[in-house]
Design an enzyme around this catalytic site. Structure first.
Site, PDB file in Angstrom:
ATOM      1  N   LYS A   1       1.284   3.610  -0.879  1.00  0.00           N
ATOM      2  CA  LYS A   1       1.656   2.193  -0.927  1.00  0.00           C
ATOM      3  C   LYS A   1       3.039   2.232  -1.502  1.00  0.00           C
ATOM      4  O   LYS A   1       3.416   2.827  -2.559  1.00  0.00           O
ATOM      5  CB  LYS A   1       0.636   1.480  -1.915  1.00  0.00           C
ATOM      6  CG  LYS A   1       0.718   0.029  -1.893  1.00  0.00           C
ATOM      7  CD  LYS A   1      -0.100  -0.735  -2.739  1.00  0.00           C
ATOM      8  CE  LYS A   1       0.049  -2.453  -2.527  1.00  0.00           C
ATOM      9  NZ  LYS A   1      -0.997  -3.017  -3.624  1.00  0.00           N
TER      10      LYS A   1
ATOM     11  N   SER B   1      -3.016  -7.264  -1.372  1.00  0.00           N
ATOM     12  CA  SER B   1      -1.679  -6.692  -0.921  1.00  0.00           C
ATOM     13  C   SER B   1      -1.663  -5.385  -0.521  1.00  0.00           C
ATOM     14  O   SER B   1      -0.609  -5.116   0.471  1.00  0.00           O
ATOM     15  CB  SER B   1      -0.687  -6.847  -2.136  1.00  0.00           C
ATOM     16  OG  SER B   1      -1.386  -5.910  -3.047  1.00  0.00           O
TER      17      SER B   1
ATOM     18  N   SER C   1      -6.704  -6.526  -4.611  1.00  0.00           N
ATOM     19  CA  SER C   1      -5.548  -5.883  -3.648  1.00  0.00           C
ATOM     20  C   SER C   1      -6.008  -4.511  -3.032  1.00  0.00           C
ATOM     21  O   SER C   1      -5.372  -4.316  -1.893  1.00  0.00           O
ATOM     22  CB  SER C   1      -4.305  -5.963  -4.091  1.00  0.00           C
ATOM     23  OG  SER C   1      -3.641  -6.904  -4.233  1.00  0.00           O
TER      24      SER C   1
END
Lengths: 478, 483
Positions: free
Chosen positions: B75, B150, B174
């Site tokens: 990420k 997210s 997330s």
């Protein structure tokens, strides 16, 4: 007119802790490196970095707390103080707000022979910011983050000082103490020790405080005194001419000897303190405290009493000799190594040695005359090899060289003449040459005796024992 | 080969069926092919091939770890040395991290091959991946819908087989919410289990990194590498890391499952509820008993979260000031102008909204009413979890109220967007671990089952998820067009 007013002063002292690395990172805290060479990712506030508390800073804060007999918080918390400034990399300073590590304590100061106890409200740990450099950047500002993250202990006093003199005495005492404890180098030029002064005035007898102004970042004892005196004058004049003191932050300009407004209360930042979620609460348990207590050096107050009791020193010498740990150690070593009385050792250390050090702007730790050499010199006074006067001459030689007292005495032939026959011959000669003075003395003018001593000593180039000369002169002049 | 799990790939790499270079090339090819999903912000093709070569050499020496040679992706919230680390923001579009996050270091030393950096909501603030400066990510199950957020890029990339596995971070859901919406397995570990060093902070007391994978076994493999104490993170916990794969096969006979009644009330889509009921029935068949539990403070979780997280972020994001790194506005007139325009232009709308909320909540006169109150609620919620988890082994419930919603559907309605995290947020406030496991489909879109465990019971969660995956095949489904 001024006597109708009373001054109230509280100080916030920032002492840089003498840790090797920063409070939340492993970067060095050494002063004077090239800009930004001692700032690691954490100090630069790079995205993703996290602070890790330097335990040494905690230990030093606890040492200070114990030295001022303060409450040590078993649980204290780091908080973020939020404000934007270019030399504050994270946009917040990690400090302590609601739960500081050191709670209420106190310190006794002496002003004009009167002792006064000043309350210490708290002392908390925080990180220093970097420096903004405004010169040589052609309209731009340079940022040096070497200092960012240096550990500070902010020591907050109660508003209990009532004159600039007291404030200076308090600041000096804290300065002495933190150096004594070895937790701060006290270097004021490098900013290791600086203070903010909160100053207000009120009509004598009034209980409520007047509105205060805070004078920021004063870095010398002289400036503290001047800044406070100036500020007190300003406030009294303002009130007496019908004005009102406003709560504000002021800056002392040492060039102009005046304070001027930086920002008012309305412009003051809302720092939005909240506990820093990146750091765990600091836990200080009884074991940790006991461990530190055991390592705590003898504190100045206790040492002073001991010096008075066991060395029979007077107040003045005891105070001077306990003003720094190194000076006290030096003195005690000299006492131990010399055959001289402690009193003479004290007089020499506080007298000739300190005078010479001050003149050369040196610390006791950098003294060219080591304790061994001084002890050697004083031993020669006590065994009557030389007089005190000659000793001063030898001391000066020692200051310039690495020779021992014995080597200098030998080389320069300064050994005291103990041969009473030789002294007697000179006395007889002086008496014969100065019959008028002999007459005067015998008719009761005692003062003339000093003249004879001086003449004899001069003749003997100071190498006779003054005691012996006195004794023999008195006999001959009878 | 890209359809295989980590465990299967590790076998193939050892048997010589294909090399890490072959595998890496295949994934790089797929990433190009499915570029339109917008899962990657940066593809590190060259470095990936270098790592793959190194991994093949290491495999040949027999000193390889399970992750050696496995193509995965990070990420874009994890700092990667020498590689752009944007955090999904214009603010860091020019930021080349000068150091590695601890998590990245750990994958590197395990010999994993990093394919690139994955898209995400800006600074991890969002539940749809639409707040990213780099544009929305598309959900491979229905490209008109969001992948969640997210960690939307991570979830979509794993679901679309554009990486064998990916890292995610979870502050309020997330990892779990996008895992649920994309039909993959996601685990948010206990707060403190995985180092946060080098993981760009959103809300420090809630942020936690974790694995996003095809199945529970892969999650166990990833977590094994990610977990552990880090002396660079004061909030990481110094507890031994168990062997997460060792207990995967344990029987679930006698397992006590609690269903928080607050999770199954109004607001939960009835189709999702029915899917979850079926999943829970599977657990009954596996020998578990199911009871109802109650967590009365749960309804306060969203308001408390939207005070605490913005408060922390308002300070965490102060370092993005245009002075030392990141975006700086053109020709600033003075310092204030530099600050206001750099931040005004560099941050997106949602980030600014949260900074403002947090600044407000911490302001003099409001602090007690908001921040202190929220902290009290947080304690109450933690107490609820402790009490419930003393009565049952784990709790189960939905991850999200509904399946993936349409791109653009909620982006202008922050409250509705915030409510999509209603079942995940409380877990972060309490700090306990939780997983999202594929549990079926509703109108062709994946539904996730949330499994919530006690502090540091990741091994238990993985075991429970793995057993379910032995009797179901939801986790092996592949979105159409990505087979």
């Amino acid at each position: 007119m001024r006597s109708q007013w009373e001054t109230v002063i509280g100080l916030e002292i920032h002492a840089q802790l003498a840790t090797k690395s920063k409070i939340f990172s492993g970067a060095s805290t050494a002063y004077g490196a090239e800009p930004n060479t001692q700032a690691c990712a954490v100090d630069l506030g790079l995205p993703g970095v996290l602070p890790v508390l330097n335990e040494e800073a905690v230990r030093m804060a606890v040492i200070f707390g114990m030295a001022v007999e303060a409450h040590i918080a078993p649980y204290s918390v780091f908080a973020r103080k939020n404000y934007f400034y270019p030399d504050l990399p994270k946009g917040y300073q990690i400090s302590q707000m609601e739960l500081p590590i050191v709670g209420i304590g106190h310190l006794d100061i002496d002003v004009d022979g009167v002792s006064k106890r000043i309350g210490i409200t708290r002392a908390h740990l925080e990180e220093d910011a970097g420096k903004s450099l405004h010169e040589n950047f052609h309209g731009l500002t340079g940022i040096d983050l070497n200092r960012a993250g240096t550990p500070l202990l902010e020591i907050v006093s109660e508003p209990e000082m009532s004159s600039a003199k007291e404030a200076v005495a308090y600041m000096r005492k804290i300065h002495e103490l933190v150096r004594y404890l070895g937790i701060c180098d006290g270097n004021m030029q490098e900013g290791s020790f600086r203070c903010d002064a909160n100053v207000s005035v009120r009509p004598k007898g009034q209980k409520a405080f007047g509105t205060r102004a805070e004078i920021k970042n004063i870095n010398s004892f002289k400036f503290v005194e001047k800044a406070i005196n100036h500020e007190v004058e300003r406030q009294i004049e303002l009130i007496e001419s019908g004005g009102k003191v406003v709560q504000e932050t002021r800056l002392y300009d040492s060039d102009k000897d005046e304070t001027r407004s930086m920002r008012s209360k309305e412009e003051a930042n809302d720092y939005r303190y909240f506990p820093d979620p990146d750091l765990l609460p600091v836990l200080v348990d009884e074991d940790f405290k006991a461990q530190i207590k055991a390592q705590l050096p003898e504190l100045p107050q206790a040492k002073k009493q001991r010096f008075k009791d066991s060395y029979a020193l007077d107040e003045e010498n005891a105070t001077i000799l306990t003003s720094s740990r190194q000076l006290g150690d030096y003195f005690e070593t000299v006492v131990k190594e010399s055959a001289c009385s402690a009193k003479i050792c004290a007089n020499w250390v506080t007298g000739d040695l300190l005078a010479a050090l001050n003149k050369a702007n040196l610390e006791i730790t950098d003294s060219p005359v080591s304790h061994e050499r001084l002890a050697g010199l004083l031993t020669r006074i006590s065994d009557d090899t030389i007089s005190g006067k000659i000793a001063k001459q030898v001391f000066e030689e020692m200051w310039q060289s690495t020779a021992t007292a014995d080597q200098i005495i030998e080389a320069k032939g300064l050994k005291q003449i103990t041969d009473t026959g030789a002294i007697e011959a000179i006395i007889d000669k002086i008496i014969a040459d100065n019959l008028d003075q002999v007459e005067q003395y015998r008719s009761g003018k005692d003062k003339v005796f000093g003249f004879f001593v001086g003449q004899v000593m001069k003749e003997m180039q100071g190498k006779a024992s003054p005691g012996e000369v006195n004794k023999m002169l008195k006999e001959k002049l009878k | 080969m890209y359809n295989k799990t980590i465990a299967e790939l590790a076998k193939s790499l050892r048997s010589g069926e294909f090399s890490s270079v072959d595998l890496t090339l295949a994934f790089l090819d797929r990433i190009k092919q499915h570029h339109s999903l917008n899962t990657y912000i940066t593809v590190t093709e060259e470095q990936a091939l270098q790592s793959a070569k190194a991994a093949d050499l290491r495999l040949a020496t027999g000193k390889a770890e399970l992750l050696t040679g496995i193509p995965m992706a990070q990420k874009d919230i994890f700092c990667t040395e020498g590689i752009k680390t944007s955090c999904g923001s214009k603010m860091l579009d020019n930021f080349i991290a000068p150091y590695n996050a601890t998590v990245v270091d750990k994958f590197n030393s395990a010999g994993a091959v990093m394919l690139g950096k994955l898209n995400m909501d800006e600074f991890a603030m969002g539940s749809s991946n639409e707040t990213s400066y780099y544009g929305a990510v598309k959900n491979p199950w229905d490209t008109n819908t969001v992948p969640g957020g997210s960690s939307g890029g991570s979830a979509a990339a794993v679901a679309a087989r554009l990486a064998a596995c990916a890292t995610g971070t979870d502050t309020g859901g997330s990892i779990r919410q996008p895992a649920a919406l994309c039909g993959i397995t996601g685990l948010k570990p206990t707060y403190g289990r995985v180092s946060r060093y080098g993981m760009i902070a959103y809300a420090s007391s809630l942020d936690q990194g974790g694995p996003m994978t095809r199945n529970a076994e892969d999650a166990a493999i990833m977590l094994q590498t990610m977990a552990g104490f880090d002396n660079k993170d004061s909030t990481s916990v110094d507890l031994p890391v168990p062997d997460y794969r060792a207990g995967l096969s344990n029987s679930l006979e006698g397992l006590k499952i609690g269903l928080p009644k607050e999770f199954f009330g109004e607001g939960l889509n009835s189709d999702v509820a029915a899917t979850l009921e079926a999943a829970i029935n599977e657990y009954r068949k596996l020998g578990a008993t199911v009871t109802e539990v109650s967590m009365p403070s749960l309804k306060l979780a969203i308001p408390a979260y939207y005070v605490i997280a913005p408060a922390e972020c308002s300070a965490n994001l102060s370092r993005f000031d245009g002075v030392r790194f990141g975006y700086r506005c053109e020709n600033p007139a003075d310092l204030t102008d530099l600050y206001t325009r750099s931040r005004g232009e560099g941050f997106g709308k949602e980030v600014k909204r949260r900074i403002l909320m947090g600044t407000y909540a911490l302001s003099a006169g409001y602090y007690d009413a908001y921040y202190i109150k929220a902290q009290k609620i947080r304690r109450l919620i933690s107490e609820d979890f402790k009490k419930a988890l003393s009565e049952v082994d784990v709790m189960m419930g939905p991850v999200t109220p509904s399946t993936a919603f349409g791109i653009g559907e909620k982006i202008d309605n922050p409250i509705e967007m915030y409510l999509s995290d209603i079942y995940t947020i409380a877990i972060n406030l309490a700090g306990v671990p939780a997983m999202s496991v594929p549990a079926g489909f509703s109108e062709g879109k994946p539904v996730g089952l949330q499994i919530i465990g006690n502090y540091f019971a990741e091994d238990k969660l993985l075991n429970i998820a793995h057993q379910y995956q032995q009797v179901t095949d939801w986790h092996t489904q592949i979105p159409k067009g990505f087979e």
